[in-house]
Scaffold this motif. Structure first.
Motif, PDB file in Angstrom:
ATOM      1  N   UNK A 127     -44.821  22.280  32.231  1.00 39.53           N
ATOM      2  CA  UNK A 127     -45.931  22.590  31.328  1.00 39.53           C
ATOM      3  C   UNK A 127     -47.271  22.393  32.030  1.00 39.53           C
ATOM      4  N   UNK A 187     -50.579   6.823  11.673  1.00 43.05           N
ATOM      5  CA  UNK A 187     -50.113   7.521  12.874  1.00 43.05           C
ATOM      6  C   UNK A 187     -48.663   7.173  13.169  1.00 43.05           C
ATOM      7  N   UNK A 188     -48.049   8.027  13.957  1.00 46.58           N
ATOM      8  CA  UNK A 188     -46.723   7.750  14.491  1.00 46.58           C
ATOM      9  C   UNK A 188     -45.722   7.384  13.403  1.00 46.58           C
ATOM     10  N   UNK A 238     -42.166  25.147  22.867  1.00 53.64           N
ATOM     11  CA  UNK A 238     -43.619  25.288  22.697  1.00 53.64           C
ATOM     12  C   UNK A 238     -44.234  23.928  22.992  1.00 53.64           C
ATOM     13  N   UNK A 239     -44.388  23.087  21.966  1.00 54.70           N
ATOM     14  CA  UNK A 239     -44.899  21.749  22.233  1.00 54.70           C
ATOM     15  C   UNK A 239     -43.925  20.964  23.079  1.00 54.70           C
ATOM     16  N   UNK A 242     -55.799  14.812  25.496  1.00 54.51           N
ATOM     17  CA  UNK A 242     -54.892  13.678  25.677  1.00 54.51           C
ATOM     18  C   UNK A 242     -53.473  14.103  25.310  1.00 54.51           C
ATOM     19  N   UNK A 284     -52.930  17.818  10.618  1.00 57.38           N
ATOM     20  CA  UNK A 284     -53.604  16.672  11.235  1.00 57.38           C
ATOM     21  C   UNK A 284     -52.912  15.346  10.965  1.00 57.38           C
ATOM     22  N   UNK A 320     -49.263  11.866  16.233  1.00 57.89           N
ATOM     23  CA  UNK A 320     -50.495  11.274  16.738  1.00 57.89           C
ATOM     24  C   UNK A 320     -51.300  12.393  17.361  1.00 57.89           C
ATOM     25  N   UNK A 321     -52.533  12.106  17.725  1.00 53.70           N
ATOM     26  CA  UNK A 321     -53.361  13.143  18.333  1.00 53.70           C
ATOM     27  C   UNK A 321     -52.669  13.735  19.565  1.00 53.70           C
ATOM     28  N   UNK A 322     -52.055  12.877  20.364  1.00 54.74           N
ATOM     29  CA  UNK A 322     -51.392  13.388  21.564  1.00 54.74           C
ATOM     30  C   UNK A 322     -50.279  14.375  21.213  1.00 54.74           C
ATOM     31  N   UNK A 323     -49.515  14.026  20.163  1.00 54.86           N
ATOM     32  CA  UNK A 323     -48.430  14.923  19.724  1.00 54.86           C
ATOM     33  C   UNK A 323     -49.032  16.225  19.209  1.00 54.86           C
ATOM     34  N   UNK A 324     -50.084  16.106  18.430  1.00 49.82           N
ATOM     35  CA  UNK A 324     -50.693  17.306  17.845  1.00 49.82           C
ATOM     36  C   UNK A 324     -51.341  18.180  18.916  1.00 49.82           C
ATOM     37  N   UNK A 325     -51.728  17.562  20.010  1.00 47.22           N
ATOM     38  CA  UNK A 325     -52.332  18.339  21.097  1.00 47.22           C
ATOM     39  C   UNK A 325     -51.325  19.227  21.810  1.00 47.22           C
ATOM     40  N   UNK A 326     -50.040  18.944  21.637  1.00 43.61           N
ATOM     41  CA  UNK A 326     -49.038  19.805  22.264  1.00 43.61           C
ATOM     42  C   UNK A 326     -48.111  20.450  21.240  1.00 43.61           C
ATOM     43  N   UNK A 364     -42.271  18.532  22.182  1.00 44.39           N
ATOM     44  CA  UNK A 364     -42.284  17.100  21.870  1.00 44.39           C
ATOM     45  C   UNK A 364     -40.920  16.616  21.401  1.00 44.39           C
ATOM     46  N   UNK A 394     -55.218  22.410  17.182  1.00 40.77           N
ATOM     47  CA  UNK A 394     -56.049  23.610  17.043  1.00 40.77           C
ATOM     48  C   UNK A 394     -56.135  24.036  15.575  1.00 40.77           C
TER      49      UNK A 394
END
Lengths: 758, 284, 160
Positions: free
Chosen positions: C66, B187-188, B27-28, C56, B94, B98-104, B30, B75
């Motif tokens: 992806x 973060x991180x 999925x992500x 981002x 949240x 990091x935001x980038x990780x959470x975005x995927x 990461x 999301x």
């Protein structure tokens, strides 16, 4: 001055903001191979056998180098190799590869292959049989007689596992000083290893050709010394080695003064075997675990004073962990004593002794501050204790004892301008000292403020071989070209130096360029280290600029009908006695007559002491032991501000590294496994959402030795943060900590010891 | 390696079936990508579910909030429905990476990687979620405690099974949740400790409490003794502190070279649990 | 090899790629978009941040496939010809750049934020940059640059 003093945007901003700037990581050459390194899994072992046949047989592998088939000539990866002053010998205790690894990560062999993946797979196919040997990790343990010898050849004779030599110096009579003292305090501190963690990992592209030439791209902070180290270790003529930054360098902070890790020489030996270019890019894990760190260890300080607060004796000892190899070990212990303990205060009787101690851990080397943060941490702790014992104000005690402009202290050069007391006042005022210090606290969240101060140097002369050369030329259209071997590792030195050069010469900034980071750009320059680049290179630019101006004015005299000594130049316009003549025209007229204006100059810079004081405000969660730095006010005597925004940037960046050092950053060694900190996820350097407010303050004292009054700024942003934070935490909680980082576990242990919690 | 982009849950399962055990859901990605590159994992077929429409999105279905397995942590963290009912879940999701990780990255991924201090998993754990898993044969509904079989080990076989969604009951008015993270850095970083709780509190009495904590065992660990003790009690300072102390009975924290020794974690856990409960009390 | 259909910096392309690649390697090694930097290879530093479908992401841990059907923006696509984006200009003018290695990732994280929200709070800026490590600047001037670019973007400025 037209440019000095202005926040001119940096000249590499466009390249860096557009992604068009090239770093070593981006360099690719035709026919290039990729190198990977086999590293020791043991802290101390002997290789019984090594079998590379399977690796060599893997399709795509083009070279396998080991300690058996590669030069074993001892050298030192750091610039000390070629900058140790006459009379002393550099410690040459490293080899390209080793059959007796001395730390987890030591280089045993390397492979070059057509892809990184194949090189990685091939490294795994090298079969090594090790005999594991006893190892020692703590510097004090390593000094005990029963400890295993880390470097039997290079240890000092009087002390077990002390690298090179003990560093010892002083002034006055320390014994007499303490006899005269009416109050004596002692302070101890234990400091961690911390990592530079520059954003671009170590790496290099080396291209050796069968005609005997070697081209190297790397992020070294010292292109010329790197060329010399490679020439020495590989037995090549220096003239046939070309080292260059490509030209950008993804940070340094001291970690690549000399080789970038070992990347240049590893890539070079593979290239010499494969006769193809080889690129080595350390993984972040390799960068963390197999390249120099800051020195951790132990320091003890004894301070004696009269009842009125006058310091009379200061004696400091440092036992720092230099790891498996020397690199900067000896020099760093010297700076720790000199800048960290001997500089800040006028103390008639001063003594310092420093032990750089070998252990079976990765090497500690240069990191921003270079020993000064360590020395400053213990001395400032002692000064705080002295103030408490005397019942004096921390600020007043400091201010009455700080070095004054006419003092003759330990340093072998004049003290110069001194604005340390102004730094103390401004930092204290900025943090709200009067309102906040010493306020009784209750409740779970407590706040406190603290302060510390110190000095450093503006370059490394005369403590090591340290000089610069520049090459200035006026192009045929009057624009300025500066050639220098210094790199641009981030501070904006190349921008600030052009500002200085343009004002010294009287030419416009927007057409001036600097070719930097390249051994072919100019003769020897030690490079970017020791807070020196702007300070030291501006010295030699001044000499060259004077020479060119003289040449220009003499040439212009005929054209203008004005005597040379009546001429001046500003913004590229030569003027005098009411007449004007553009340099652009003169340069072209000269060209038509077979002449160009240029000058090459070489110089050992003087030195100046950059003073600073830093005040910290912290917030402590008493039950969880969470120390949060909420504000740092960092006041600096910078001599003269060349580019305010760049100068602030140096302070802000330094401060945040100091905050990390004080509260979060630490390399943690796990027995049998090595350092735990394999990446950013396991190394708690500050992120944007965890930083304190940072207030940089720049004070101009116009140093007599600096060009236009300039002093250095590069390293000093972090030198006082640890003691300032410790002082603030004491103010908040009543507990004085003698170790950092102040991670929650350590803080709770301290609270327990102090009886604050059960 | 083959990369299959599944447009639906059905397609994803078919791709897994075709891969005969050599496939894995991504999925992500990461963690999967890092593990593949480090050689810690091998997979011949990656089945990407991020474009499967029926696995995406967050919705209300009757009395349940349904979070698709392809919904990203970002999301969830910014979703108005989640924010309305479970701000603590926004906070937990949240807090990951990091935001980038959470975005995927996804919440299901945060559970399936089975990291005992995963913030997303921790914040959803006390909300009584049902994890809906499709297999080749049909469907099963698992509790969060069914998802872990050991340290870092998921009960899910990602070569055969696919989480389709997480269903979380919409809370009653007298039910509130909280999530707290004890961190070295925002973060991180994984937390030193984290904890979450949900309490039904009626007429100043705890009707029931679900408290989870980590990393003190396998996955988000229930503070059973504390939960039991709290029943029928008022959330007073003393009672919340006592519940914190009792949480130690179910906790077995290990020492971590970076994120705290066992001693420090044992010292801090009762405080973190108390703070989770304080935060819940403040919501009533 | 798999077929990848992707739009990079406004240009659509249909290319054969090795699915084992991460997006960052595809951008750097295949398209020579080396402005995207690799600082860790594990999504832990943000140097490789690009914008994928408006968000981002750390391209070093994104499987290249992806990106199928997606729109990717890298640092090379931020300016419009010789006209720099306000974020780039403010990074330069405010002193937000030192060594420059984190800069492309920082700018992409900032752009992803400001494209969506050109009036961010300080905390929103910090959240957006929390995954981007900078070891040089102390972040002070980076945050200033983002705020200042936001103001310019509120006034209608973009590069395109």
């Amino acid at each position: 001055m037209t440019y000095v003093g202005k926040s001119i945007p940096r000249n590499d901003g466009f390249d860096k903001a557009t992604g068009l700037g090239i770093f070593t990581q981006d360099v690719a050459l035709p026919n290039m191979l990729f190198g990977k390194v086999l590293r020791s899994p043991y802290a101390h072992a002997k290789v019984i056998s090594i079998d590379t046949s399977a690796a060599e047989a893997l399709p795509g592998v083009e070279a396998v180098c080991t300690f058996e088939n590669t030069t074993n000539k001892p050298f030192n990866t750091s610039a000390t190799m070629i900058t140790t002053n006459p009379g002393a010998e550099p410690v040459r205790d490293q080899r390209v590869f080793t059959g007796e690894p001395l730390y987890i990560g030591d280089e045993i062999a390397a492979v070059a292959a057509v892809t990184e993946k194949i090189a990685e797979d091939a490294v795994k196919l090298i079969k090594v049989e090790y005999e594991v040997l006893p190892a020692v990790f703590d510097p004090l343990e390593a000094m005990k007689p029963e400890a295993p010898d880390v470097q039997p050849e290079f240890g000092c004779k009087e002390h077990k596992n002390v690298c090179g030599e003990i560093v010892e110096f002083g002034i006055g009579d320390i014994g007499k000083g303490f006899e005269e003292a009416e109050v004596i305090v002692e302070a101890d501190i234990e400091l961690p290893r911390v990592k530079q963690a520059q954003m671009e990992t170590h790496g290099a592209v080396a291209s050796y050709k069968a005609n005997g030439t070697l081209e190297v791209y790397s992020p070294t902070q010292t292109p010329h010394p790197t060329k010399m180290i490679l020439a020495y270790a590989l037995d090549m003529p220096e003239s046939k080695i070309h080292v260059q930054n490509p030209p950008y360098v993804g940070g340094g902070f001291g970690v690549r003064i000399g080789l970038s890790g070992k990347a240049e020489i590893l890539a070079a030996v593979l290239s010499m075997k494969a006769l193809k270019p080889v690129k080595i890019q350390y993984s972040r894990e390799e960068d963390f675990l197999a390249s120099d760190t800051r020195h951790g260890g132990y320091l003890h300080c004894r301070l004696g004073a009269k009842k009125d607060g006058t310091f009379v004796a200061l004696d400091t000892t440092a036992w720092l962990n230099t790891g498996a190899y020397a690199t900067f070990g000896v020099e760093l212990l010297g700076v720790c004593g000199a800048c960290g303990t001997a500089g800040t205060y006028r103390v008639p009787n001063m003594h310092y002794k420093g032990f750089p101690i070998y252990t079976h851990q990765q090497t500690a080397g240069a990191f921003r501050g270079f020993g000064t943060p360590q020395g400053t941490a213990v001395v400032e702790a002692a000064v705080d204790k002295m103030a408490q014992k005397l019942g004096m104000d921390l600020l007043e005690l400091r201010k009455m004892n700080t070095t004054k402009p006419d003092d003759k202290n330990w340093f072998p050069f004049p003290v110069g301008s001194v604005a340390i007391n102004e730094c103390i006042d401004k930092a204290a005022e900025g943090i709200g000292w009067k309102e906040k210090r010493g306020k009784a606290q209750s409740g779970n969240i407590r706040r406190g403020v603290g302060i510390a101060c110190g000095t450093h140097v503006s370059n490394a002369a005369p403590f090591c071989v340290d000089y610069d050369a520049v090459y200035l030329r006026i192009e045929q259209d009057g624009s300025l070209h500066i050639g220098t071997g210094i790199p641009e590792i981030g501070p904006g030195s190349t921008t600030a130096l052009i500002q200085v050069a343009c004002d010294l010469l009287g030419v416009p900034f927007d057409t001036a360029v600097m070719k930097f980071g390249d051994t072919a750009a100019a003769p020897f320059d030690i490079g970017s280290h020791a807070t020196r680049t702007l300070y030291a290179v501006s010295q030699v630019i001044r000499d060259a600029a004077e020479k060119i101006r003289k040449d220009i004015f003499e040439y212009a005299a005929d054209f203008m009908g004005v005597p040379a000594d009546k001429l001046d130049m500003s913004e590229g316009i030569i003027f005098g006695e009411g007449k004007e003549y553009p340099l652009s025209r003169l340069a072209y007229e000269a060209h038509l007559r077979g002449k160009q204006f240029f000058a090459a100059e070489c110089k050992v810079p003087p030195n100046s002491l950059p003073w600073y004081a830093q005040a910290a405000e912290v917030e402590v969660d008493m039950e969880l032991g969470i120390v949060k730095v909420i504000k740092i006010v960092s006041a600096h005597d910078v001599g003269k501000v060349v580019n305010p925004r760049l100068c602030e940037g140096q302070i802000e960046g330094g401060v945040l590294q100091g905050v990390g050092y004080a509260v979060r950053e630490e390399m943690t060694y796990v027995d049998g496994k090595g350092f735990y900190n394999k990446g950013f996820h396991k190394y708690m350097l500050p992120t944007a959402d965890d930083r304190p407010e940072i207030v940089p303050i720049m004070i101009e004292s116009n140093d007599p030795a600096g060009v236009m009054g300039i002093k250095g700024i590069g390293e000093v942003g972090l030198c006082a943060t640890v003691p300032a934070v410790l002082s603030a935490v004491e103010d908040a909680t009543g507990v004085r900590f003698d170790a950092v980082p102040l991670v929650p576990g350590r803080v709770i242990d301290g609270f327990k010891k102090a009886g604050l919690i059960k | 390696m083959k990369y299959v982009i599944a447009q639906s849950a059905e397609e994803a399962l078919k791709a897994l079936k075709d891969a005969e055990g050599r496939g894995t859901i991504i999925a992500g990605g990461t963690d999967v990508m890092v593990e593949l590159h480090e050689g810690e994992r091998t997979a011949e077929v990656l089945v990407d579910i991020t474009k499967a429409a029926d696995l995406r999105g967050i919705r209300i279905d009757g009395k349940e909030i349904v979070i698709g397995s392809a919904a990203t942590l970002s999301e969830i963290a910014s979703d108005p429905i989640v924010r309305q009912y479970y701000p603590s879940l926004c906070k937990g999701t949240g807090s990951v990476g990091s935001l980038q990780i959470r975005n995927t990255g996804t919440l299901v991924g945060n559970i399936v990687t089975a990291q005992p201090a995963a913030d997303g998993a921790m914040s959803v754990a006390p909300l009584n979620p049902v994890i809906v898993v499709r297999t080749f044969d049909g469907e099963k509904r698992l509790k969060i405690s069914d998802m872990y079989v050991g340290f870092g080990k998921t009960a899910l076989d990602t070569s055969k099974e696919l989480v389709t969604e997480i269903r979380i009951p919409v809370p009653e008015k007298d039910e509130k949740a909280s999530f707290v993270r004890l961190e070295l850095r925002k973060s991180l970083s994984l937390p030193m400790l984290n904890a979450a709780a949900m309490v039904k509190y009626s007429e100043n009495k705890v009707v029931w409490a679900r408290i989870t904590m980590g990393p003190v065992g396998v996955g988000p660990t229930r503070a059973a003794a504390a939960e039991e003790w709290l029943k029928g009690k008022e959330l007073t300072e003393e009672n919340m502190a006592e519940a914190g102390r009792l949480a130690l009975k179910d906790a077995n924290p290990r020492s971590n070279p970076l994120r705290g020794s066992r001693e420090y974690r044992e010292h801090s856990l009762p405080i973190i649990i108390r703070r989770v409960l304080e935060d819940i009390k403040a919501q009533f | 090899m798999e077929k990848l259909n992707v739009t990079v910096n406004g240009k659509f392309m249909s290319v054969d790629v090795d699915p084992e690649l991460c997006l960052a390697d595809f951008l750097r090694d295949r398209l020579f978009l080396t402005g995207t930097k690799i600082g860790c290879g594990k999504g832990e530093c943000g140097a490789c941040t690009v914008i994928m479908d408006g968000k981002a992401v750390t391209s070093c841990i994104i499987p290249v496939m992806r990106a199928e059907g997606s729109v990717i923006e890298t640092i090379e696509g931020v300016s419009d010809g010789d006209k720099l984006h306000p974020i780039q200009e403010e990074f330069i003018n405010k002193g937000a750049i030192q060594c420059g290695f984190c800069t492309p990732g920082m700018i992409m994280s900032s752009k992803a934020l400001l494209d969506r929200n050109n009036d961010p709070t300080a905390d929103e800026v910090k959240e957006a940059l929390g995954g981007n490590i900078c070891r040089c600047t102390g972040y002070v001037k980076i945050e200033e640059a983002v705020m200042s670019a936001a103001e310019r973007m509120r006034n209608g400025e973009t590069s395109k």
